[in-house]
Design a protein around this motif. Sequence first.
Motif, PDB file in Angstrom:
ATOM      1  N   LYS A 122       0.834  -1.127   0.028  1.00 41.92           N
ATOM      2  CA  LYS A 122      -0.057  -0.122   0.136  1.00 41.92           C
ATOM      3  C   LYS A 122       0.951   1.063  -0.057  1.00 41.92           C
ATOM      4  CE  LYS A 122      -3.504   0.409   2.542  1.00 41.92           C
ATOM      5  NZ  LYS A 122      -4.746   0.225   3.705  1.00 41.92           N
ATOM      6  N   ASN A 124       0.988   5.071  -0.916  1.00 40.34           N
ATOM      7  CA  ASN A 124       0.461   6.131  -1.707  1.00 40.34           C
ATOM      8  C   ASN A 124       1.712   7.252  -1.652  1.00 40.34           C
ATOM      9  OD1 ASN A 124      -2.482   5.526  -1.412  1.00 40.34           O
ATOM     10  ND2 ASN A 124      -2.284   5.826   0.713  1.00 40.34           N
ATOM     11  N   SER A 125       2.861   6.966  -1.129  1.00 41.65           N
ATOM     12  CA  SER A 125       3.918   7.924  -1.291  1.00 41.65           C
ATOM     13  C   SER A 125       4.963   7.077  -1.066  1.00 41.65           C
ATOM     14  CB  SER A 125       3.776   9.114  -0.333  1.00 41.65           C
ATOM     15  OG  SER A 125       3.544   8.780   1.116  1.00 41.65           O
ATOM     16  N   ILE A 139      10.534  12.091  -4.610  1.00 33.15           N
ATOM     17  CA  ILE A 139       9.424  11.894  -3.718  1.00 33.15           C
ATOM     18  C   ILE A 139       8.391  11.720  -4.829  1.00 33.15           C
ATOM     19  CG2 ILE A 139       7.959  12.737  -2.168  1.00 33.15           C
ATOM     20  CD1 ILE A 139      10.292  14.834  -1.557  1.00 33.15           C
ATOM     21  N   TYR A 141       4.362  11.213  -4.705  1.00 36.56           N
ATOM     22  CA  TYR A 141       3.121  11.404  -3.814  1.00 36.56           C
ATOM     23  C   TYR A 141       1.872  11.550  -4.607  1.00 36.56           C
ATOM     24  CZ  TYR A 141       0.604  13.465   0.356  1.00 36.56           C
ATOM     25  OH  TYR A 141      -0.039  13.516   1.402  1.00 36.56           O
ATOM     26  N   ASP A 142       0.850  10.560  -4.090  1.00 34.55           N
ATOM     27  CA  ASP A 142      -0.352  10.465  -5.234  1.00 34.55           C
ATOM     28  C   ASP A 142       0.178  10.192  -6.427  1.00 34.55           C
ATOM     29  OD1 ASP A 142      -2.222  10.569  -3.061  1.00 34.55           O
ATOM     30  OD2 ASP A 142      -2.724  12.352  -3.307  1.00 34.55           O
ATOM     31  N   LYS A 144       2.522  11.115  -8.323  1.00 34.54           N
ATOM     32  CA  LYS A 144       3.317  12.013  -9.054  1.00 34.54           C
ATOM     33  C   LYS A 144       4.482  12.676  -8.220  1.00 34.54           C
ATOM     34  CE  LYS A 144      -0.797  14.422 -10.951  1.00 34.54           C
ATOM     35  NZ  LYS A 144      -1.782  15.278 -10.554  1.00 34.54           N
ATOM     36  N   LEU A 224       6.420  15.045   5.362  1.00 35.13           N
ATOM     37  CA  LEU A 224       5.474  14.297   4.315  1.00 35.13           C
ATOM     38  C   LEU A 224       4.824  12.995   4.831  1.00 35.13           C
ATOM     39  CD1 LEU A 224       8.325  14.025   1.590  1.00 35.13           C
ATOM     40  CD2 LEU A 224       6.371  15.441   1.541  1.00 35.13           C
ATOM     41  N   ARG A 225       5.261  12.303   6.137  1.00 34.76           N
ATOM     42  CA  ARG A 225       4.697  11.453   6.656  1.00 34.76           C
ATOM     43  C   ARG A 225       4.383  10.173   5.425  1.00 34.76           C
ATOM     44  NH1 ARG A 225       2.281  12.849  11.569  1.00 34.76           N
ATOM     45  NH2 ARG A 225       2.239  10.562  11.952  1.00 34.76           N
ATOM     46  N   PRO A 226       5.636   9.904   4.704  1.00 36.92           N
ATOM     47  CA  PRO A 226       5.606   9.044   3.537  1.00 36.92           C
ATOM     48  C   PRO A 226       5.292   7.506   3.976  1.00 36.92           C
ATOM     49  CG  PRO A 226       7.716   9.227   4.136  1.00 36.92           C
ATOM     50  CD  PRO A 226       6.962  10.305   5.005  1.00 36.92           C
ATOM     51  N   SER A 227       4.660   6.798   2.963  1.00 36.78           N
ATOM     52  CA  SER A 227       4.368   5.282   3.203  1.00 36.78           C
ATOM     53  C   SER A 227       5.546   4.429   3.336  1.00 36.78           C
ATOM     54  CB  SER A 227       3.535   4.855   1.986  1.00 36.78           C
ATOM     55  OG  SER A 227       2.325   5.521   1.807  1.00 36.78           O
TER      56      SER A 227
ATOM     57  N   GLY B 147       0.516  15.138   3.676  1.00 31.51           N
ATOM     58  CA  GLY B 147       0.703  14.422   4.605  1.00 31.51           C
ATOM     59  C   GLY B 147       0.048  13.077   4.435  1.00 31.51           C
ATOM     60  N   ASP B 148       0.850  11.933   4.416  1.00 32.30           N
ATOM     61  CA  ASP B 148       0.152  10.757   3.873  1.00 32.30           C
ATOM     62  C   ASP B 148      -0.067   9.624   5.184  1.00 32.30           C
ATOM     63  OD1 ASP B 148      -0.284   8.063   2.994  1.00 32.30           O
ATOM     64  OD2 ASP B 148       1.569   7.922   1.588  1.00 32.30           O
ATOM     65  N   LEU B 149       0.840   9.103   6.076  1.00 32.62           N
ATOM     66  CA  LEU B 149       0.180   8.391   7.025  1.00 32.62           C
ATOM     67  C   LEU B 149      -0.033   9.446   8.111  1.00 32.62           C
ATOM     68  CD1 LEU B 149       3.307   5.842   7.199  1.00 32.62           C
ATOM     69  CD2 LEU B 149       1.089   5.859   6.091  1.00 32.62           C
ATOM     70  N   GLY B 150       0.158  10.565   8.167  1.00 33.71           N
ATOM     71  CA  GLY B 150      -0.160  11.676   9.130  1.00 33.71           C
ATOM     72  C   GLY B 150       0.078  13.026   8.848  1.00 33.71           C
TER      73      GLY B 150
END
Lengths: 291, 291
Positions: A122, A124-125, A139, A141-142, A144, A224-227, B147-150
Amino acid sequence: MLVGSIEAGGTKFVCAVGDEEYNIVDSHHFPTTDPDTTLSKVIDYFQQFKISALGVASFGPLDLDKKSANFGSIMASPKLDWRNIPIYQILKDRLHIPIFLTTDVNGSAYGEYIIGRLRGQKLNSLVYYTIGTGVGAGIIYDGKFLGDLGHPEMGHVFVKRHPNDKGFEGICHYHHDCLEGLVSGPTFEVRLGKRGEDVSLNDPVWDVMAYYMAQALMQSTMTLRPSKFVLGGSVVNDTFLKKVRQQYKLLINDYISLPSLEDYIVRPLVENNGSATIGNFALAIKQSQQE
Amino acid sequence: MLVGSIEAGGTKFVCAVGDEEYNIVDSHHFPTTDPDTTLSKVIDYFQQFKISALGVASFGPLDLDKKSANFGSIMASPKLDWRNIPIYQILKDRLHIPIFLTTDVNGSAYGEYIIGRLRGQKLNSLVYYTIGTGVGAGIIYDGKFLGDLGHPEMGHVFVKRHPNDKGFEGICHYHHDCLEGLVSGPTFEVRLGKRGEDVSLNDPVWDVMAYYMAQALMQSTMTLRPSKFVLGGSVVNDTFLKKVRQQYKLLINDYISLPSLEDYIVRPLVENNGSATIGNFALAIKQSQQE
């Protein structure tokens, strides 16, 4: 449908032809010499195949602003020959196919994102750091690439200095002790007088470098709180990665809840630095659908 | 159409009713006491008006993941009474209108983005830092919050320490000398034994703090390359902002080309901390169009 990939690097141009399932059908690399010679060879190579689109991940900095007069050019590169070379337009004028140009590390980031999703992750980023001759990051994100006025340059951020590393000034020509100045491959030679591959995994330098990389990941996390984080490049090994995860956990200190770090901060899924080739194939396919 | 705004803060809940052009029709604030009392008063207030939608910018941390069982709740807040309070659901169950919930600083970021664009600024992205009791940041990118995970927590990043500030340990309970631990309002009391409003603008502490904030902006720049930075909150004044711009320019050292810093790193367009109210109105309108 066949598509092409170029990883344009400082020492070589890695070219590949692939199918829609990202299988490599053919590949070849050319030394990076002057722009005319290098690009002519690359164009000749691709003209042997009926490729429908091309993904290019290039060293930079690049102007990627579609509204700019310099769109698709290499800008203030330390490689002086290549400054102001309109790499996108040269390829476009000769190959007449849809081309997607991005930074070298964005290509790798996209490859890891595509393969991760194909394997059911999963995502998203995703943030991809490469730690080699320099330090760069890309990076997603969504779906892009992030970067508004320009692409990321996350090697050039400052970090809190490690108490056992205060004497080291850093090697970045612009910023001295920015992240790249503290953890890129050439720092081994300056700190220890030997090449990275000759440095023991028990050397305390790995703790110092992990402390800095963990801060960089913490900066990206808090922004960013990336995945997922992927760390590639010649400096990265499993011992180092483990230390980065440990330091990251200590620094964040349970301020936010985190996924299991073994799955969160990882090495590339695609082996042998092949992420960018897959990413370029995927970006070429996407571009051909849009043009 | 009338819409509502709540700025839910640690000391007060600022409530406002506005029209579709972001004019404030009425406003009132309530002290932040226990959740039941505070939210009852807020709900009673809005029930006097026929509002069609509500934007809420709240202290946090918040769970903003729509797929989470805790969506719309305040999570591990230092305000223990408010932990696990499902603020979104409580408001939704009583007001029965579209509600958009986000962080306090995201509300301000959105207000600055909306007003900037109304005034003809080319903003594809915007980063808003607030420097007050704590340090927070919100990011708009392509019209959405990053902000992906938060949500972002950009007050909690580390920076290179200033040579004249090495004795100061920082005041963050989690990280000691993270950005918030070094530049938030309460640091004045600990460093200098006086309140921020009593600190002379000639005090060298402003140089130290500007050095740290400039690094935070540099981190955001190298990550996002945003269209604009806005610095709000009680600590920010024109002298400080000028020093931040100077330090930022010195640190980046022409590595990337930058817009004119006087227009790039600025104080809020909306005066008297009113950005969040405008942002909340705009988010309420957007939410009402989507539900």
